[in-house]
Design an enzyme around this catalytic site. Sequence first.
Site, mmCIF file in Angstrom:
data_model
loop_
_atom_site.group_PDB
_atom_site.id
_atom_site.type_symbol
_atom_site.label_atom_id
_atom_site.label_comp_id
_atom_site.label_asym_id
_atom_site.label_seq_id
_atom_site.Cartn_x
_atom_site.Cartn_y
_atom_site.Cartn_z
ATOM 1 N N GLU A 1 -36.594 -40.874 3.401
ATOM 2 C CA GLU A 1 -35.188 -40.377 3.993
ATOM 3 C C GLU A 1 -33.752 -40.830 3.120
ATOM 4 O O GLU A 1 -32.977 -40.069 3.013
ATOM 5 C CB GLU A 1 -34.951 -40.583 5.708
ATOM 6 C CG GLU A 1 -33.702 -39.977 6.282
ATOM 7 C CD GLU A 1 -33.649 -40.274 7.875
ATOM 8 O OE1 GLU A 1 -33.875 -39.521 8.523
ATOM 9 O OE2 GLU A 1 -33.698 -41.452 8.221
ATOM 10 N N ARG B 1 -1.579 -23.349 -4.494
ATOM 11 C CA ARG B 1 -0.547 -23.923 -3.642
ATOM 12 C C ARG B 1 0.751 -24.511 -4.523
ATOM 13 O O ARG B 1 0.578 -25.285 -5.457
ATOM 14 C CB ARG B 1 -0.945 -24.944 -2.810
ATOM 15 C CG ARG B 1 -0.192 -25.904 -2.008
ATOM 16 C CD ARG B 1 0.418 -25.036 -0.769
ATOM 17 N NE ARG B 1 1.226 -25.998 0.107
ATOM 18 C CZ ARG B 1 2.005 -25.489 0.985
ATOM 19 N NH1 ARG B 1 1.912 -23.980 1.205
ATOM 20 N NH2 ARG B 1 2.656 -26.111 1.707
ATOM 21 N N GLN C 1 0.775 -35.772 -9.974
ATOM 22 C CA GLN C 1 -0.232 -36.853 -10.539
ATOM 23 C C GLN C 1 -0.970 -37.337 -9.351
ATOM 24 O O GLN C 1 -2.416 -37.739 -9.500
ATOM 25 C CB GLN C 1 0.337 -38.176 -11.396
ATOM 26 C CG GLN C 1 -0.507 -39.059 -11.847
ATOM 27 C CD GLN C 1 -0.080 -40.079 -12.594
ATOM 28 O OE1 GLN C 1 1.189 -40.526 -12.122
ATOM 29 N NE2 GLN C 1 -0.465 -40.481 -14.048
#
Length: 382
Positions: A245, A271, A282
Amino acid sequence: MRFEFTPEQQAFRDAVLRFAREELQDETLKERDLSCTLSRDLWRTCARFGVQGLPFPKEYGGGERDVVTTVLAMEALGEGCRDNGLLFSINGQMWTVQMPIWRFGSEEQKRRYLPGLISGDLIGAHGITEREAGSDVMALTTSAARDGDDYVLNGAKVFCTNGPVADLFLVFTTVDASAGSLGLTGFLVERDAPGLIVSENKTKMGMRTSPMAELTLQDCRVPASARVGREGQGGRIFSDSMEWERGSILANLVGSMARQLDECVAHATKRTQFRKPISKFQSVANRLVDMRLRLETSRLLLYKVAWLKQEKGSAAMEAALAKLYLSESWVASCQNAVVIHGGYGFMTDREIERDFRDSIGGLLYSGTSDIQRNIAARFMGL
């Protein structure tokens, strides 16, 4: 060292990604997240494609894919499917129910349960955690007492993934509390077993489309043929399933990280603030680079574990490190995604906040981050 997949593996990955994008897009996801509902239709869709049977033998309905190919497929599912809860539930069944049956179960158990679990007709759940036995699972107190040809089980389990909808439970008990881990023994308990009580679905912070229940066993009688492996072999069975798992259940998150990064880059380049795309700032670019770095390093750890499991058969420390790193990387990248999207990342219609909520569970399930560090430290001789 070649960092590439075979043409056949790449073609299969492409097919899985195409399947996820075309067949696992569900307009009800937002509503199911609110109502904490698993889609049985999508579960069966995945089964028809062969997801639940990926690494299992064909004689039980599986696909007999190797470990690396299986992990590659799970990564593609995460990239193409936004339902983190669905993929988590499928992984939970594959690695903690199907794998123990295949590796330790009797031939009768394999033929009785594996075909139904792989076909999607059955759903399996794993019960080991108790209120006072979480990280210290070997301290569990649920008991199994031999009574003729049967065992009688008494106790309670918590945090049972798939519990509310499961048809079959792999429940861990002790046949001798004084023997510690050497008394642990697993049993396959069918949902209609007398004395098994399954609670209602428990509401969670995230992974809401993966249902969770508590189990109560009150003089729950099961035949001796329901025992998985020998008496006292439960600790080994549990540890084996946890290694599988930890090394595989987060594969879909690597795919999700890739999808998330693509969406964040697209948003940041589109955007505009202060007359330029926010990607030119930055601080935003640095977050995107950090997300890419986590993706690349997570992928390397993931496939190292898969290769080791395939070639060497065991990778306990590497699986713990991968689980630790991938889960914490997913949380960090989800936080970055929310910040990059600003106020829109906080709104439910963009579905970014759901990934963030879902990611927190990765720090807890299959052993907490602290437990993974403990495992790694033990292998380092610390």
